[in-house]
Scaffold this motif. Structure first.
Motif, PDB file in Angstrom:
ATOM      1  N   GLY A  46       0.799  -1.218   0.000  1.00 20.79           N
ATOM      2  CA  GLY A  46       0.000   0.000   0.000  1.00 20.79           C
ATOM      3  C   GLY A  46       0.831   1.266   0.000  1.00 20.79           C
ATOM      4  O   GLY A  46       0.415   2.297   0.543  1.00 20.79           O
ATOM      5  N   LYS A  47       1.999   1.225  -0.616  1.00 20.60           N
ATOM      6  CA  LYS A  47       2.881   2.413  -0.639  1.00 20.60           C
ATOM      7  C   LYS A  47       2.273   3.546  -1.463  1.00 20.60           C
ATOM      8  O   LYS A  47       2.293   4.712  -1.068  1.00 20.60           O
ATOM      9  N   ASN A  48       1.724   3.198  -2.639  1.00 23.62           N
ATOM     10  CA  ASN A  48       1.170   4.232  -3.518  1.00 23.62           C
ATOM     11  C   ASN A  48      -0.088   4.871  -2.942  1.00 23.62           C
ATOM     12  O   ASN A  48      -0.471   5.977  -3.325  1.00 23.62           O
ATOM     13  N   ARG A  49      -0.726   4.173  -2.026  1.00 24.04           N
ATOM     14  CA  ARG A  49      -1.952   4.680  -1.414  1.00 24.04           C
ATOM     15  C   ARG A  49      -1.684   5.948  -0.603  1.00 24.04           C
ATOM     16  O   ARG A  49      -2.563   6.785  -0.418  1.00 24.04           O
ATOM     17  N   VAL A  50      -0.461   6.079  -0.103  1.00 22.46           N
ATOM     18  CA  VAL A  50      -0.133   7.238   0.724  1.00 22.46           C
ATOM     19  C   VAL A  50      -0.324   8.529  -0.075  1.00 22.46           C
ATOM     20  O   VAL A  50      -0.953   9.495   0.378  1.00 22.46           O
ATOM     21  N   ALA A  51       0.229   8.549  -1.298  1.00 18.61           N
ATOM     22  CA  ALA A  51       0.115   9.742  -2.140  1.00 18.61           C
ATOM     23  C   ALA A  51      -1.346  10.012  -2.509  1.00 18.61           C
ATOM     24  O   ALA A  51      -1.798  11.170  -2.503  1.00 18.61           O
ATOM     25  N   LEU A  52      -2.100   8.946  -2.821  1.00 20.19           N
ATOM     26  CA  LEU A  52      -3.495   9.125  -3.210  1.00 20.19           C
ATOM     27  C   LEU A  52      -4.326   9.693  -2.066  1.00 20.19           C
ATOM     28  O   LEU A  52      -5.089  10.655  -2.265  1.00 20.19           O
ATOM     29  N   PHE A  53      -4.169   9.142  -0.869  1.00 21.15           N
ATOM     30  CA  PHE A  53      -4.953   9.625   0.255  1.00 21.15           C
ATOM     31  C   PHE A  53      -4.561  11.057   0.624  1.00 21.15           C
ATOM     32  O   PHE A  53      -5.393  11.838   1.100  1.00 21.15           O
ATOM     33  N   ARG A  54      -3.301  11.410   0.378  1.00 23.85           N
ATOM     34  CA  ARG A  54      -2.879  12.788   0.633  1.00 23.85           C
ATOM     35  C   ARG A  54      -3.536  13.742  -0.368  1.00 23.85           C
ATOM     36  O   ARG A  54      -3.987  14.831   0.004  1.00 23.85           O
ATOM     37  N   VAL A  55      -3.584  13.331  -1.639  1.00 23.52           N
ATOM     38  CA  VAL A  55      -4.216  14.162  -2.676  1.00 23.52           C
ATOM     39  C   VAL A  55      -5.697  14.361  -2.380  1.00 23.52           C
ATOM     40  O   VAL A  55      -6.250  15.458  -2.551  1.00 23.52           O
ATOM     41  N   LEU A  56      -6.337  13.279  -1.898  1.00 24.23           N
ATOM     42  CA  LEU A  56      -7.770  13.358  -1.604  1.00 24.23           C
ATOM     43  C   LEU A  56      -8.042  14.007  -0.248  1.00 24.23           C
ATOM     44  O   LEU A  56      -9.205  14.160   0.138  1.00 24.23           O
TER      45      LEU A  56
END
Length: 266
Positions: A46-56
């Protein structure tokens, strides 16, 4: 990634988390490790999820988090030598680091010392490098770890002096075969001359002395009568002596540990 895809990823993240437990994370559930001593969170899944949740602008990520320990700083030392970086744990276990710049500030703040000189009490650095190469040849997967205690034992074995024959010592320059044949050919000549010199005691003694010298010259190299370090032996006998000396040194170490433990208990 469009909005619909982003929302799908978020929905799956929460669904998979709901299906997971603290002991088991199902597929697509984020898994993070919390290294409490460093205050650091590392993502296993779930590494890429960090950037996505930050953007959202989402306040948190649903994830299974496992707490992980970390050695105290007084157990670690890092050495930067000639472009190489070695991490040592408990003055014993060594790993070669390739990305120390990523954690330099964190480790320094944690209290891990950085040095530029290899300690003299450690096994020689060249021997450590050779050990890394040997491990890579045996197993190219994973991070190789070198045991300094094992290397120290091997150094002690190599420097131990044993009693061997001169013929077992490496790098000895022997006379040419032609010279040896000439000397060996003198033996029957001297023996024949002794038969004619029985009436001359002085000459007989000289001939006997020369003949004895020839026999000694050819027999002495094969008699265990010289001291030599294990590392200086010929390969055919070196491994035998390494095994015997290593076994004796290990036995001495075990006795010392037992004696120390008994003294501590008292």
């Amino acid at each position: 990634m469009d909005d619909a895809t982003q929302q799908k990823v978020v929905r799956i993240a929460f669904d998979r988390f709901a299906q997971s437990s603290g002991d088991h994370a199902v597929m697509d559930c984020a898994q993070y490790g919390f290294i409490r001593p460093l205050g650091l969170v590392l993502a296993h899944e779930g590494k890429n999820r960090v950037a996505l949740f930050r953007v959202l602008d989402l306040p948190y990520i649903p994830a299974v988090v496992q707490e992980e320990g970390y050695p105290s700083p007084d157990r670690m030392r890092i050495f930067e030598i000639g472009g190489e970086v070695f991490a040592v744990l408990d003055d014993r276990y060594v790993e070669l680091l390739h990305t120390v710049e990523l954690g330099r500030q964190l480790l320094a703040a944690y209290g891990v010392p950085f040095d530029s000189a290899w300690p003299g009490e450690y096994p020689a650095l060249d021997r450590v490098r050779d050990a890394f190469i040997e491990q890579r040849l045996v197993d190219s997967i994973g991070t190789p770890t070198v045991d300094l205690a094992r290397l120290a034992l091997e150094e002690a074995v190599d420097k131990t002096e044993v009693t061997v024959a001169l013929a077992d010592v490496a790098d000895i320059r022997w006379p040419r075969p032609k010279s040896l044949l000439i000397v060996a050919g003198l033996a029957p000549v001297l023996m024949a001359a002794m038969g004619f010199a029985k009436s001359y005691s002085t000459l007989l003694n000289i001939l006997s002395f020369l003949l004895g010298g020839i026999f000694m010259m050819f027999s002495l190299p094969f008699v265990d009568a010289v001291g030599c370090r294990v590392e200086a032996l010929r390969e055919r006998v070196r491994w035998h002596h390494k095994h015997e000396v290593r076994r004796e040194l290990e036995l001495q170490q075990r006795r010392h540990r037992v004696a120390s433990s008994c003294a501590a208990d008292q």
